[in-house]
Design a protein around this motif. Structure first.
Motif, PDB file in Angstrom:
ATOM      1  N   SER A 173      30.664  42.627  52.582  1.00  0.00           N
ATOM      2  CA  SER A 173      30.203  42.726  53.964  1.00  0.00           C
ATOM      3  C   SER A 173      28.754  43.149  54.072  1.00  0.00           C
ATOM      4  O   SER A 173      28.067  42.786  55.022  1.00  0.00           O
ATOM      5  N   GLN A 174      28.244  43.905  53.087  1.00  0.00           N
ATOM      6  CA  GLN A 174      26.874  44.393  53.181  1.00  0.00           C
ATOM      7  C   GLN A 174      26.070  44.185  51.905  1.00  0.00           C
ATOM      8  O   GLN A 174      24.895  44.540  51.854  1.00  0.00           O
ATOM      9  N   ARG A 175      26.667  43.577  50.871  1.00  0.00           N
ATOM     10  CA  ARG A 175      25.989  43.518  49.583  1.00  0.00           C
ATOM     11  C   ARG A 175      25.346  42.176  49.266  1.00  0.00           C
ATOM     12  O   ARG A 175      24.572  42.064  48.337  1.00  0.00           O
ATOM     13  N   ALA A 176      25.712  41.150  49.970  1.00  0.00           N
ATOM     14  CA  ALA A 176      25.095  39.840  49.793  1.00  0.00           C
ATOM     15  C   ALA A 176      25.231  39.311  48.368  1.00  0.00           C
ATOM     16  O   ALA A 176      24.306  38.724  47.819  1.00  0.00           O
ATOM     17  N   LEU A 177      26.398  39.498  47.740  1.00  0.00           N
ATOM     18  CA  LEU A 177      26.669  38.824  46.471  1.00  0.00           C
ATOM     19  C   LEU A 177      26.695  37.326  46.732  1.00  0.00           C
ATOM     20  O   LEU A 177      27.209  36.869  47.743  1.00  0.00           O
ATOM     21  N   LYS A 178      26.151  36.577  45.810  1.00  0.00           N
ATOM     22  CA  LYS A 178      25.851  35.176  46.106  1.00  0.00           C
ATOM     23  C   LYS A 178      26.996  34.201  45.839  1.00  0.00           C
ATOM     24  O   LYS A 178      26.975  33.083  46.326  1.00  0.00           O
ATOM     25  N   THR A 179      27.967  34.578  45.041  1.00  0.00           N
ATOM     26  CA  THR A 179      29.101  33.690  44.798  1.00  0.00           C
ATOM     27  C   THR A 179      30.386  34.503  44.790  1.00  0.00           C
ATOM     28  O   THR A 179      30.379  35.703  44.501  1.00  0.00           O
ATOM     29  N   VAL A 180      31.501  33.835  45.084  1.00  0.00           N
ATOM     30  CA  VAL A 180      32.785  34.518  45.034  1.00  0.00           C
ATOM     31  C   VAL A 180      33.139  34.862  43.593  1.00  0.00           C
ATOM     32  O   VAL A 180      33.877  35.822  43.327  1.00  0.00           O
ATOM     33  N   GLU A 181      32.597  34.104  42.624  1.00  0.00           N
ATOM     34  CA  GLU A 181      32.791  34.461  41.219  1.00  0.00           C
ATOM     35  C   GLU A 181      32.147  35.805  40.907  1.00  0.00           C
ATOM     36  O   GLU A 181      32.733  36.648  40.212  1.00  0.00           O
ATOM     37  N   ASP A 182      30.919  36.019  41.412  1.00  0.00           N
ATOM     38  CA  ASP A 182      30.256  37.310  41.206  1.00  0.00           C
ATOM     39  C   ASP A 182      31.105  38.438  41.784  1.00  0.00           C
ATOM     40  O   ASP A 182      31.291  39.484  41.153  1.00  0.00           O
ATOM     41  N   PHE A 183      31.595  38.225  42.982  1.00  0.00           N
ATOM     42  CA  PHE A 183      32.380  39.259  43.637  1.00  0.00           C
ATOM     43  C   PHE A 183      33.653  39.551  42.850  1.00  0.00           C
ATOM     44  O   PHE A 183      34.012  40.713  42.619  1.00  0.00           O
ATOM     45  N   THR A 184      34.350  38.503  42.438  1.00  0.00           N
ATOM     46  CA  THR A 184      35.611  38.655  41.713  1.00  0.00           C
ATOM     47  C   THR A 184      35.412  39.443  40.428  1.00  0.00           C
ATOM     48  O   THR A 184      36.190  40.347  40.101  1.00  0.00           O
ATOM     49  N   GLU A 185      34.378  39.109  39.694  1.00  0.00           N
ATOM     50  CA  GLU A 185      34.126  39.785  38.415  1.00  0.00           C
ATOM     51  C   GLU A 185      33.614  41.205  38.627  1.00  0.00           C
ATOM     52  O   GLU A 185      34.020  42.140  37.935  1.00  0.00           O
ATOM     53  N   PHE A 186      32.734  41.398  39.591  1.00  0.00           N
ATOM     54  CA  PHE A 186      32.114  42.703  39.813  1.00  0.00           C
ATOM     55  C   PHE A 186      33.155  43.770  40.128  1.00  0.00           C
ATOM     56  O   PHE A 186      33.105  44.886  39.594  1.00  0.00           O
ATOM     57  N   GLN A 194      36.288  43.957  39.357  1.00  0.00           N
ATOM     58  CA  GLN A 194      37.103  44.314  38.202  1.00  0.00           C
ATOM     59  C   GLN A 194      36.366  45.290  37.281  1.00  0.00           C
ATOM     60  O   GLN A 194      36.965  46.187  36.695  1.00  0.00           O
ATOM     61  N   ARG A 195      35.070  45.120  37.165  1.00  0.00           N
ATOM     62  CA  ARG A 195      34.296  45.926  36.214  1.00  0.00           C
ATOM     63  C   ARG A 195      33.824  47.256  36.791  1.00  0.00           C
ATOM     64  O   ARG A 195      33.337  48.106  36.045  1.00  0.00           O
ATOM     65  N   ALA A 196      33.923  47.431  38.115  1.00  0.00           N
ATOM     66  CA  ALA A 196      33.264  48.579  38.738  1.00  0.00           C
ATOM     67  C   ALA A 196      34.206  49.423  39.588  1.00  0.00           C
ATOM     68  O   ALA A 196      33.809  49.994  40.587  1.00  0.00           O
ATOM     69  N   ALA A 197      35.459  49.494  39.190  1.00  0.00           N
ATOM     70  CA  ALA A 197      36.411  50.433  39.773  1.00  0.00           C
ATOM     71  C   ALA A 197      36.685  50.171  41.251  1.00  0.00           C
ATOM     72  O   ALA A 197      36.879  51.098  42.027  1.00  0.00           O
ATOM     73  N   TYR A 198      36.729  48.895  41.635  1.00  0.00           N
ATOM     74  CA  TYR A 198      37.120  48.516  42.990  1.00  0.00           C
ATOM     75  C   TYR A 198      36.348  49.286  44.052  1.00  0.00           C
ATOM     76  O   TYR A 198      36.848  50.207  44.673  1.00  0.00           O
ATOM     77  N   PHE A 199      35.135  48.893  44.275  1.00  0.00           N
ATOM     78  CA  PHE A 199      34.279  49.408  45.345  1.00  0.00           C
ATOM     79  C   PHE A 199      33.781  50.830  45.117  1.00  0.00           C
ATOM     80  O   PHE A 199      33.277  51.445  46.035  1.00  0.00           O
ATOM     81  N   ASP A 200      33.895  51.335  43.919  1.00  0.00           N
ATOM     82  CA  ASP A 200      33.287  52.627  43.647  1.00  0.00           C
ATOM     83  C   ASP A 200      32.058  52.506  42.757  1.00  0.00           C
ATOM     84  O   ASP A 200      31.384  53.495  42.483  1.00  0.00           O
ATOM     85  N   GLY A 201      31.744  51.302  42.281  1.00  0.00           N
ATOM     86  CA  GLY A 201      30.498  51.087  41.555  1.00  0.00           C
ATOM     87  C   GLY A 201      30.375  51.925  40.312  1.00  0.00           C
ATOM     88  O   GLY A 201      29.272  52.364  39.950  1.00  0.00           O
ATOM     89  N   ASP A 202      31.478  52.171  39.610  1.00  0.00           N
ATOM     90  CA  ASP A 202      31.479  53.104  38.487  1.00  0.00           C
ATOM     91  C   ASP A 202      32.168  52.482  37.275  1.00  0.00           C
ATOM     92  O   ASP A 202      33.378  52.622  37.089  1.00  0.00           O
TER      93      ASP A 202
END
Length: 468
Positions: free
Chosen positions: A289-302, A304-312
């Motif tokens: 909603s506020q991060r402007a990730l450019k593809t749904v692939e980026d979002f899907t992978e991100f 998984q790697r970053a603790a579901y919206f905690d960026g960690d």
């Protein structure tokens, strides 16, 4: 979970004074910059003690947040006559945001932003909506979803410290229908069921190709992240297999589940997020909603790697991060998301505008307003009613910053233009779910955009948006 090393969430201010919006006379101060961005990796307090402490605190936290909701909103069940979502759930009507004493919507709209700010008249329900327990944060699911997942899978998404805050009648229908871009002739392909790991093959074998089936299986596979996992700092009573993408994006749509954005620190400045629908992903070019990730692939992978919206990523690894392979798993998940279609809109032509032969006079008037005086089409362009851009509404010009239940009422920043196709199926509204009805959204934008619509024009605009 607190990302600040266990420091108190209210600390000495470096600059600025922030006050409660619930009529409290005392002031509270917060720091603009946190002491640390990191969570403690080692859990030193025994899990049994954490659970006992948080269970004891839960009634007080719940009561505090409920007081805020009742101060801001009318949460009553008032369905609109003859207006339903795609599977028949009643659409709620009426403005639910409460006005400050002594003003009307008309008198407020006639005032300048500076006058509204200086006199403290901006409706509290138009300010950012805090998480049910903002200092703690984390995923929270509606009870109807918790119950169905427990019935199908035996997996428990209950948090011992926190319950979901908004009543069911203000949320999307459950389970929502599924429409596919590849098979519009079939209509709803969900068979009225919640799609889970238990029935995904039964429902979609013979309808999707093997690659898409595998992508959908991954979307309903729970992975151990954040509040639902096997580590001692979880917020579920028993060790859990975790959550799936479709625990929030139910049937590729939404159940209103909430969390906090992962990009902002300290905790007070993080924004609540309302789960957006995945319908129409194929026509979207920005994600988050506020991060402007450019593809749904980026979002899907991100995620998984970053603790579901905690960026960690460190905490994600500790809890059981599932590293997805980009060329197959991520791509498969993205492909099936791109099949999710908007619900049918029988009054719309191919260009996304109303067919005059099918629309009412009120709906046609609303369309004229949408593309004219109301300025909606500056951002929401047909046929899908998005411009695939980010816009900063600068709503903070109407109010002074303050601290409300652990959340700073500051600026929202750039927000993605969400598609309005099928919008009546997706309450609550705005990126944090602060607006309960379409009538609330019209009042919000009438004030923020300074369009000065009259009462009839507002009704006409709502009537048009319900056709989308």
């Amino acid at each position: 979970m607190k990302p600040q090393g266990g420091i108190p969430h209210i600390a000495v201010a470096v600059m600025g004074l922030f006050m409660m919006d619930t009529g409290m006379s005392h002031a509270q101060e917060v720091q603009r910059r946190g002491s640390t961005s990191y969570m403690p990796v080692a859990q030193t307090e025994p899990f049994a003690d954490v659970m006992a402490r948080m269970k004891a605190e839960k009634p007080k936290i719940t009561a505090r947040h409920q007081q805020l909701l009742e101060h801001r909103y009318d949460l009553g069940n008032r369905p609109a006559r003859g207006v339903t979502m795609s599977r028949g759930k009643a659409v709620q009507e009426g403005v639910r945001v409460k006005l400050p004493q002594g003003v009307t919507w008309e008198s407020l709209a006639a005032m300048s932003p500076e006058a509204i700010r200086d006199r403290g008249l901006f409706p509290a329900g138009f300010m950012p909506l805090p998480h049910p327990n903002h200092p703690e944060g984390g995923m929270v699911f509606p009870k109807f979803h918790i119950d169905e997942i427990k019935r199908q899978e035996g997996r428990d998404l209950t948090r011992f410290d926190l319950d979901f805050d908004l009543p069911d009648h203000l949320l999307p229908e459950f389970p929502p229908p599924i429409f596919l871009t590849t098979r519009p002739d079939l209509g709803d392909v969900s068979q009225g069921k919640l799609v889970t790991i238990m029935n995904v093959q039964e429902l979609f074998n013979g309808l999707l190709n093997p690659k898409q089936l595998e992508g959908l299986r991954l979307l309903v596979t729970p992975f151990p992240q954040q509040q639902f996992n096997q580590t001692a700092d979880r917020r579920s009573e028993l060790p859990s297999r975790g959550v799936s993408c479709f625990d929030c994006h139910v049937n590729g749509h939404s159940n209103g589940a909430t969390h906090l954005v992962g990009d902002i620190r300290p905790q007070e400045f993080r924004h609540r997020i309302d789960t957006p629908t995945l319908r129409g992903v194929n026509i979207q070019r920005l994600f988050g909603s506020q991060r402007a990730l450019k593809t749904v692939e980026d979002f899907t992978e991100f995620e998984q790697r970053a603790a579901y919206f905690d960026g960690d990523p460190v905490i994600a690894t500790k809890k059981g991060v599932n590293i997805l392979e980009r060329g197959s798993q991520v791509h498969f998940m993205a492909e099936v998301q791109a099949l999710l279609d908007f619900p049918p809109a029988p009054k719309l032509r191919f260009d996304g505008k109303l067919d005059p032969k099918k629309a009412t006079q009120q709906e046609m008037r609303g369309q004229t307003l949408f593309f004219g005086k109301a300025q909606c089409s500056v951002c929401h362009l047909p046929p899908y009613y998005t411009d695939n851009l980010m816009h900063n509404l600068q709503a903070e010009r109407f109010y002074k910053p303050r601290l409300v239940n652990g959340a700073v009422m500051g600026s929202d920043g750039p927000i993605k233009t969400f598609p309005l196709r099928g919008i009546k199926d997706s309450p609550p509204y705005l990126h944090d779910g602060r607006l309960m009805t379409l009538e609330d959204t019209v009042e919000f934008f009438n004030l923020v955009l300074e369009t000065r619509l009259n009462a009839q024009e507002k009704k006409d605009l709502v009537a048009f948006m319900r056709t989308l």
